[in-house]
Design a protein around this motif. Structure first.
Motif: not given
Length: 174
Positions: A4-5, A50-54, A56-63, A74-78
């Motif tokens: 959830i973003l 951008r590397e850091k965000v990638a 973070l966003a690759s994690r299986p679950a998050w808010v 990077i984030r919106v597609p995930r």
């Protein structure tokens, strides 16, 4: 898994809402401001960020809360759900002023270590100009995604309890 973003202007209430959603859904919480700012407000290079965000966003679950539109790609597609706090600018300015007054001289939990709360006129100007600079870009981005992802646009903080209830109701569906 749920991702959830929460996006919107500074002072809109992103960090507070993200924390509440993460607690209610028992999901990991990522405050992008905490990840972005190093001690004493040091900022990473664009490539490092951008590397850091990638990562973070690759994690299986998050808010995840934070705007950082340069990493929307990077984030919106995930994200499985996107919450846009499209709150009036006067409300956001009030939110920032209240936050500064309440935390002045201290480090907030949603910021990086050593980032002492301070008043900054340039930041206040950014908050004021946010709707003019970012609203159209954000709206166009979300229009393209509605078929694939659940998008929630809140224009008032009074809409937050209904959003929380709806997100909880989708707990097992996502």
């Amino acid at each position: 898994m749920r991702r959830i973003l929460v996006i919107g202007s500074p002072g809109a209430g992103k960090s507070t809402l993200a924390r509440r959603i993460a607690e209610r859904l028992d999901l990991p919480l990522i405050h992008l401001d905490r990840e972005y700012f190093g001690p004493d407000w040091i900022m990473p290079s664009r490539a490092e960020w951008r590397e850091k965000v990638a990562q973070l966003a690759s994690r299986p679950a998050w808010v995840m809360d934070g705007n950082y539109s340069s990493t929307f790609d990077i984030r919106v597609p995930r994200a499985t759900d996107i919450v846009w706090l499209d709150i009036p600018r006067w409300r956001c300015l009030t939110g920032v002023a209240w936050r500064v007054a309440k935390n002045y001289g201290r480090v907030r939990g949603d910021l990086g270590p050593g980032c002492v709360e301070r008043f900054d006129w340039s930041f206040m100007r950014w908050v004021w100009s946010y709707p003019d600079r970012m609203r159209g870009k954000t709206a166009r981005l979300l229009e393209r995604l509605r078929a694939r992802q659940r998008v929630y646009i809140l224009r008032s903080r009074t809409e937050i309890p209904a959003l929380e209830a709806e997100l909880v109701s989708y707990r097992g569906a996502a």
